[in-house]
Design a protein around this motif. Structure first.
Motif, short mmCIF file in Angstrom:
data_model
loop_
_atom_site.label_atom_id
_atom_site.label_comp_id
_atom_site.label_asym_id
_atom_site.label_seq_id
_atom_site.Cartn_x
_atom_site.Cartn_y
_atom_site.Cartn_z
N LYS A 18 0.88 -1.17 0.00
CA LYS A 18 0.00 0.00 0.00
C LYS A 18 0.91 1.21 0.00
N VAL A 19 0.71 2.08 -0.97
CA VAL A 19 1.55 3.27 -1.10
C VAL A 19 0.65 4.49 -0.92
N ARG A 34 11.45 3.12 1.06
CA ARG A 34 12.69 2.57 1.65
C ARG A 34 12.53 1.10 2.03
N GLY A 35 13.56 0.33 1.69
CA GLY A 35 13.64 -1.06 2.12
C GLY A 35 12.73 -2.03 1.39
N GLU A 36 12.10 -1.59 0.30
CA GLU A 36 11.19 -2.49 -0.43
C GLU A 36 11.74 -2.86 -1.81
N GLY A 37 12.99 -2.55 -2.07
CA GLY A 37 13.59 -2.87 -3.36
C GLY A 37 14.24 -4.24 -3.35
N LEU A 49 12.64 0.92 -3.31
CA LEU A 49 11.75 0.79 -4.46
C LEU A 49 11.34 2.18 -4.90
N PHE A 50 11.43 2.47 -6.20
CA PHE A 50 10.98 3.76 -6.73
C PHE A 50 9.73 3.52 -7.56
N VAL A 51 8.69 4.26 -7.26
CA VAL A 51 7.44 4.18 -8.00
C VAL A 51 7.30 5.47 -8.80
N VAL A 52 7.16 5.34 -10.12
CA VAL A 52 6.96 6.51 -10.98
C VAL A 52 5.47 6.60 -11.29
#
Length: 176
Positions: A18-19, A34-37, A49-52
């Motif tokens: 959930k973002v 942070r910490g989800e990659g 993890l980067f979400v565009v």
């Protein structure tokens, strides 16, 4: 040899997250989680993890920075004489006063009805671009009134030349 990871030291899995999307973001905004990659053998902690983001377009409204824009058709008499029109906004319809003598391409503004600014302080505006709606077909009375108005403004009216079909029809109508 571990059957689950086949000796790689990690297992690839899918995870649902959930973002929280902050207000005011636009297409192309990158959110860092942070910490989800991914995590490789040499890493002691997972990466980020980067979400565009891609913002879905609205069928009625457009966005220009923090402002929301809309194009509204207004009749010729309303821009000449002034009047009230109803304008859709993101918070429901609003009545907007058109001042007499409003020019084509005018932009009216409703303060504070735009997008929440990405820094969290304030809001953009709603901009209303006015298009003058010109009728394609006029009744005979409307034509006469427009011609009278044009004469009042000392405008020369150029009547369009009649085509072959109109001259042909008039010729046979006059011989009956």
């Amino acid at each position: 040899l571990c059957k689950a990871c086949r000796g790689r030291g990690y297992i690839r899995t899918k995870k649902r997250l959930k973002v929280k999307i902050p207000p005011g973001v636009d297409t192309g905004t990158r959110l860092k989680i942070r910490g989800e990659g991914a995590q490789t053998l040499n890493d002691s902690h997972p990466g980020d993890l980067f979400v565009v983001l891609k913002v879905k377009e609205h069928p009625l409204f457009n966005r220009e920075g923090d402002d929301i824009t809309i194009r509204i058709d207004v009749s010729f008499p309303v821009v000449c004489l002034g009047g009230e029109i109803t304008v859709p906004t993101v918070e429901g319809d609003r009545t907007l006063i058109i001042p007499p003598g409003t020019q084509p391409g005018s932009i009216l503004k409703i303060k504070g009805l735009g997008v929440i600014k990405s820094n969290g302080y304030g809001r953009g505006d709603q901009l209303i671009y006015l298009n003058i709606k010109v009728p394609k077909h006029l009744t005979e009375k409307q034509k006469q009134l427009m011609e009278e108005l044009a004469r009042e403004f000392n405008e020369d009216i150029v009547t369009p030349r009649k085509g072959f079909k109109e001259r042909f029809r008039e010729f046979f109508e006059s011989t009956e």
